[in-house]
Design a protein around this motif. Structure first.
Motif, short mmCIF file in Angstrom:
data_model
loop_
_atom_site.label_atom_id
_atom_site.label_comp_id
_atom_site.label_asym_id
_atom_site.label_seq_id
_atom_site.Cartn_x
_atom_site.Cartn_y
_atom_site.Cartn_z
N VAL A 203 0.93 -1.21 0.05
CA VAL A 203 0.08 -0.05 -0.23
C VAL A 203 0.90 1.11 -0.01
CG1 VAL A 203 -1.71 1.34 1.28
CG2 VAL A 203 -2.14 -1.15 1.08
N LEU A 204 2.03 1.29 0.96
CA LEU A 204 2.88 2.43 0.85
C LEU A 204 3.65 2.60 -0.58
CD1 LEU A 204 4.81 1.88 4.10
CD2 LEU A 204 2.82 3.46 3.68
N ASP A 205 3.77 1.63 -1.48
CA ASP A 205 4.21 1.79 -2.53
C ASP A 205 3.12 2.36 -3.55
OD1 ASP A 205 6.85 0.82 -1.82
OD2 ASP A 205 6.28 -1.08 -2.44
N GLU A 206 1.98 1.77 -3.45
CA GLU A 206 1.00 2.16 -4.19
C GLU A 206 0.75 3.60 -4.12
OE1 GLU A 206 -2.52 -0.20 -3.87
OE2 GLU A 206 -1.69 -2.10 -4.53
N MET A 207 0.68 4.03 -2.94
CA MET A 207 0.37 5.56 -2.82
C MET A 207 1.41 6.44 -2.53
SD MET A 207 -2.70 5.07 0.11
CE MET A 207 -4.03 4.27 -0.16
N ASN A 208 2.75 5.89 -2.91
CA ASN A 208 3.98 6.68 -2.93
C ASN A 208 4.04 7.40 -1.74
OD1 ASN A 208 6.48 7.50 -4.04
ND2 ASN A 208 5.39 9.25 -5.02
N LEU A 209 3.82 6.76 -0.28
CA LEU A 209 3.86 7.28 0.87
C LEU A 209 5.27 7.04 1.43
CD1 LEU A 209 0.62 6.67 2.41
CD2 LEU A 209 1.45 8.83 1.95
N PRO A 210 5.94 8.21 2.30
CA PRO A 210 7.10 7.75 2.91
C PRO A 210 6.73 6.96 4.08
CG PRO A 210 6.41 9.81 3.28
CD PRO A 210 5.59 9.45 2.38
N SER A 211 7.41 5.62 4.36
CA SER A 211 7.15 5.04 5.47
C SER A 211 7.50 5.58 6.87
CB SER A 211 8.05 3.75 5.24
OG SER A 211 9.20 3.97 5.35
N GLN A 212 8.41 6.68 6.84
CA GLN A 212 8.85 7.38 8.11
C GLN A 212 7.81 8.01 8.85
OE1 GLN A 212 10.30 7.91 5.14
NE2 GLN A 212 12.35 6.55 5.51
N CYS A 213 6.61 8.19 7.99
CA CYS A 213 5.41 8.91 8.51
C CYS A 213 4.44 7.97 9.04
CB CYS A 213 4.90 9.59 7.36
SG CYS A 213 5.69 11.12 7.01
N LEU A 214 4.79 6.75 9.20
CA LEU A 214 3.89 5.77 9.59
C LEU A 214 4.45 5.14 10.89
CD1 LEU A 214 0.92 4.73 8.65
CD2 LEU A 214 2.12 2.69 7.58
N ASP A 215 3.54 4.92 11.74
CA ASP A 215 3.89 4.07 13.11
C ASP A 215 3.10 2.81 13.12
OD1 ASP A 215 5.63 5.88 13.78
OD2 ASP A 215 4.40 6.94 15.28
N VAL A 216 3.31 1.76 13.58
CA VAL A 216 2.58 0.77 14.14
C VAL A 216 2.46 0.49 15.57
CG1 VAL A 216 2.44 -2.03 13.73
CG2 VAL A 216 2.97 -0.27 11.84
N GLU A 217 1.41 0.27 16.22
CA GLU A 217 1.10 -0.14 17.65
C GLU A 217 0.90 -1.57 17.61
OE1 GLU A 217 -1.44 2.58 19.45
OE2 GLU A 217 -0.22 4.31 18.82
N ILE A 218 1.46 -2.26 18.42
CA ILE A 218 1.09 -3.75 18.92
C ILE A 218 0.83 -3.75 20.47
CG2 ILE A 218 2.30 -4.68 16.76
CD1 ILE A 218 4.79 -5.19 18.67
N THR A 219 0.15 -4.61 20.74
CA THR A 219 -0.10 -4.97 22.27
C THR A 219 0.88 -5.96 22.82
OG1 THR A 219 -1.48 -6.67 21.97
CG2 THR A 219 -2.54 -4.63 21.87
N GLU A 220 0.82 -5.79 24.20
CA GLU A 220 1.74 -6.99 24.91
C GLU A 220 1.45 -8.20 24.41
OE1 GLU A 220 3.31 -5.04 29.01
OE2 GLU A 220 0.96 -5.24 28.67
N GLU A 221 0.50 -8.57 24.07
CA GLU A 221 0.15 -9.98 23.54
C GLU A 221 1.27 -10.47 22.64
OE1 GLU A 221 -3.88 -12.14 21.79
OE2 GLU A 221 -3.77 -10.20 21.40
#
Length: 871
Positions: free
Chosen positions: A719-737
């Motif tokens: 999706v980042l490649d399709e939309m030509n978005l810089p990955s540095q602007c994206l964060d991923v949140e995961i739980t302690e699970e």
């Protein structure tokens, strides 16, 4: 109560019109149209009948009494005739009130005068005069034509006013209607009655001119004869006449008799000084025609005398009470001669009767012409109007239409055009019905067709007691195939499923596609055993693989069955129970069938209902994302946001996100749901970056299942490649699970994300499974301190110490920290004192739609420029 200006205006206009009609009625009595024999035409009833049309019988009755009372007292009109006119108005009102569909006044007027009015006048005339003559016949004909003309004109004026008012009031949502037959009738009646009235007026004027001419000749002859004879008298004879000598009076009477040749009926000779000389009668009192107050001068020597109106006059009697008086100057004497009018009256009456033949010819011609129009034109148009009545419904119901024939070219062309248009509409309706009742992809009946079919069967069951089986079929794993291989393959699969179903079932049941991968089968006159056997046939038809292009696909079906009337008598209930039974089958792993049981509705868990609704929500785009800003308290600015899923259900309300995620993971929808969230969040992030908010970072929550099983990292990269978005602007949140979920694969997925420049955060840190050993293994960039520590931080010193420790730990490891759940200024200040400036909570901002956050970012940008002094 306060009336509107418009209401007051309408009321004042109506009142003004009402009294205007009354005034016109009174004036028509005061200034009638005069004809011969003192015949007169009145138009008062025209205005009174028009008031009945406009204001109703009560106001019209009041106006009638007011006008007729005023005519009796001020104009000395005969109350007998006015009483008959009042009875006519009353009869018209009673007749019309009993026949509201026939609101014309002409027909009741004709009935009244032929049945009551004319016989009453003739009886009164006979009682007063002793016989009936030509004069009363002429009077009655004139009166009836006059009054029928008034009634006809009242109808025509009312129709015209009604049409004008409707056209003025209706501009867009309606039009006034005019009956062609009504127009023909009114034109014919107006031609007959109007021509009769004009005939009476014109004939009277013509007779009056002829009479005046003949009278002038007679008066000239009489005057000359008398003057010549009188001039031959000696002065002595004239003196004897002045002295009223009996012999000389007798000689003058003889002179008058021989000179007038019968034209003089009565005569009076007066001296210039005014004293009486002689008369043809012995007593002066027997000469009422000498009352000069009732004279109307026609010329210098000719006057007409009319008997004064008396209130008790019998209709028709007054018309006989008139006389012509000729004045002749003879030296010292003035002779007044009452001329005989009997021959004149007789001649005029005969003239009227002879001319009436022309009126009769006119009536016949108009009648034949009207009959021709009605027979050959109007009748054809009326038949066409009747034929076209309710034509859309007859076309829709497929009823046969019997077209008529007309010999009139234009009407025939109109019928032909109607027929062509109707056939085109029937063809179009057939095509639209195909589209409205059948699925365009599979050709099966659609949901609308199914609803009508099932409703009809259930109604029949109420009468016959038969049983109907409803089978809901939901294809297993169809969505995965459709999403993975594309909609073209999915459509091809649905067509093959349709073919298998029709081959397996044949004509044993009704098959429909409700939409997506949902099919339904309706089996009439069924039982539980027959329905079960049919369900087995369906499952066997799905057992072998489906070949779609180069793909070999395997698919099953979850079938739920309900029986009517055992499981319900209404369509909604039967469908609901079949749907519940289908979810029971799907909950058992699918590719089986289940019958509805009374406890089935309770057995279908809330999660199953939510799963079904979640599938529909994904298909209908009912989901949305809200964004909660992340604040940097040092600069008091928004530096990022967290994307949060929202689902507002039309009946269940807002579904908590944690419940949505749980249902999605348990049902296998988490992959599809996560992909939707990723794509929607990235689309919004692209909009913000293009608007100049390049400092914005957007956080997306991913579950361990998405990372490991559904390869969310790979999808996110695509999706980042399709939309030509810089990955540095994206964060991923995961739980302690993640600490208890296949750690090796999890670490590998997180490393792929981190290598692309995406930052990894541990969400709700400190509440679950985390350990320092695992923290050192995971490729993370920071964590978010759970709100439970923040909210009790000031009340429990232990929490304050834990928060301080976590912040110190993050600083030592080089991780960033975000504090969640900031509720007030004290929390914000305490965290700032611990060097935790990144904060998130309701004190700063609640989650909001993208539009609202965009406005905040714009305001922040303007404020920042103003602070720096840049434009």
């Amino acid at each position: 109560m306060t009336l509107s200006h418009r209401t007051v205006t309408l009321m004042s206009k109506s009142l003004w019109t009402y009294w205007l009609l009354g005034a016109l009625a009174f004036l028509s009595y005061a200034y009638p149209v005069s004809l011969v024999f003192s015949l007169q035409l009145f138009f008062a009833s025209l205005f009174i009948l028009l008031s009945y049309h406009l204001f109703g019988w009560k106001k019209s009755a009041a106006l009638t009494l007011i006008v007729h009372t005023a005519a009796v007292f001020f104009l000395h009109e005969g109350y007998i005739l006015l009483l008959l006119l009042t009875l006519e108005i009353a009869f018209v009102m009673m007749y019309s009130s009993n026949r509201p569909s026939r609101n014309g006044v002409l027909l009741p007027g004709v009935i009244f005068w032929l049945g009551i009015g004319v016989p009453s006048i003739c009886l009164l005339y006979y009682w007063k005069n002793g016989h009936l003559d030509q004069e009363i016949g002429l009077y009655v004909c004139t009166l009836v034509v006059n009054l029928l003309f008034n009634a006809l004109m009242a109808d025509i004026l009312y129709k015209s006013i009604s049409i004008y008012m409707r056209r003025s009031a209706i501009h867009t949502n309606g039009t006034s209607k005019i009956s062609l037959t009504g127009i023909l009738i009114y034109l014919s009646l107006f031609s007959i009655i109007g021509s009769s009235l004009l005939f009476i007026i014109n004939t009277g004027k013509s007779a009056e001119r002829s009479f005046k001419f003949d009278l002038a000749q007679q008066m000239k002859h009489l005057t000359e004869s008398l003057r010549i004879a009188y001039a031959s008298w000696s002065p002595d004879q004239m003196l004897k006449l002045e002295l009223r000598s009996s012999l000389q009076i007798a000689a003058f009477r003889e002179l008058l008799r021989t000179s007038s040749l019968g034209t003089a009926g009565e005569a009076i000779l007066l001296h210039k000084r005014g004293h009486f000389i002689l008369s043809t009668n012995k007593q002066l009192e027997s000469f009422p025609w000498m009352d000069k107050h009732n004279w109307t001068r026609m010329s210098d020597s000719l006057v007409i005398w009319e008997q004064p109106h008396r209130r008790n006059d019998v209709p028709g009697i007054h018309e006989r009470s008139f006389a012509l008086v000729h004045q002749i100057e003879l030296g010292n004497f003035t002779l007044y001669v009452k001329l005989s009018t009997e021959s004149y009256v007789r001649e005029v009456t005969i003239y009227y009767i002879s001319q009436s033949v022309n009126v009769l010819y006119t009536v016949i011609i108009i009648g034949v012409f009207a009959l021709f129009l009605h027979r050959f034109i109007i009748k054809s148009i009326m038949k066409l109007a009747a034929l076209s009545h309710d034509l859309p419904n007859r076309i829709k119901e497929g009823k046969e239409i019997h077209w008529i024939h007309s010999d009139i070219g234009e009407v025939h062309s109109l019928i032909h055009n109607f027929r062509i248009v109707t056939e085109k509409i029937q063809q179009m309706l057939g095509e639209s019905k195909e589209q409205a009742y059948f699925d365009s992809l599979t050709g099966l009946p659609n949901r609308r067709h199914f609803n009508e079919h099932l409703d009809q069967l259930l109604r029949q069951n109420e009468r016959t007691g038969a049983c109907t089986a409803v089978m809901f079929i939901d294809l297993d794993r169809f969505k995965q195939i459709n999403d993975t291989l594309g909609h073209g393959i999915g459509d091809g699969l649905l067509k093959q499923v349709t073919l298998r179903l029709t081959e397996a079932i044949g004509n044993r049941a009704f098959i429909a596609r409700l939409g997506g991968d949902e099919f339904v089968i309706v089996m009439k006159e069924a039982n539980k055993e027959a329905a079960g056997q049919l369900a087995v046939c369906v499952l066997e038809a799905f057992a072998s693989s489906f070949k779609v292009q180069e793909h070999e696909l395997f698919i099953g079906g979850s079938i739920g069955i309900s029986l009517a009337p055992q499981d319900g008598v209404t369509m909604d209930t039967v469908v609901k129970h079949a749907d519940a039974a289908m979810y029971l089958a799907k909950g058992k792993g699918g590719n089986i069938y289940r019958f509805y049981k009374p406890q089935a509705t309770g057995t279908v868990s809330e999660n199953m209902v939510l799963e079904f609704e979640l599938r529909k929500a994904l298909e209908r785009n009912e989901l949305s994302l809200h964004y909660q800003p992340i604040m940097d308290t040092q600069s008091s600015s928004i530096i990022g946001a967290e994307a949060l899923l929202r689902w507002d259900h039309s009946t269940l309300g807002r579904i908590p996100p944690i419940k949505v995620i749980s249902v999605a993971e348990n049902s296998g929808l988490i992959g599809v749901l996560g992909e939707w969230v990723i794509r929607e969040a990235c689309r919004q992030l692209k909009d913000w970056l293009e608007e100049g908010f390049d400092y914005m970072r957007l956080a997306i929550n991913l579950s361990p299942t998405q990372l490991v099983k559904h390869h969310a990292a790979v999808y996110l990269s695509r999706v980042l490649d399709e939309m030509n978005l810089p990955s540095q602007c994206l964060d991923v949140e995961i739980t302690e699970e993640v600490f208890v979920k296949k750690t090796e694969k999890m670490i590998e997925a997180l490393q792929k994300l981190q290598q692309q420049g995406i930052r990894i955060w541990i969400d709700d840190f400190g509440t679950g499974y985390s350990s320092l050993t695992m923290l050192k293994k995971l490729p993370i960039d920071g964590f978010k301190i759970d709100r439970s520590f923040i909210q009790d931080m000031r009340e429990e010193p232990g929490n304050m110490a834990i928060v301080q420790t976590l912040i110190s730990l993050a600083g030592a490891r080089g991780w960033s920290v975000i504090a969640e759940g900031i509720e007030d200024q004290e929390d914000m200040a305490a965290l700032q004192s611990m060097s935790c400036s990144l904060q998130q909570g309701y004190y700063h901002w609640k989650p909001m739609p993208a539009v609202q956050l965009t406005e905040l970012l714009r305001d922040q940008k303007i404020t920042s420029h103003e602070r720096r002094g840049t434009p």
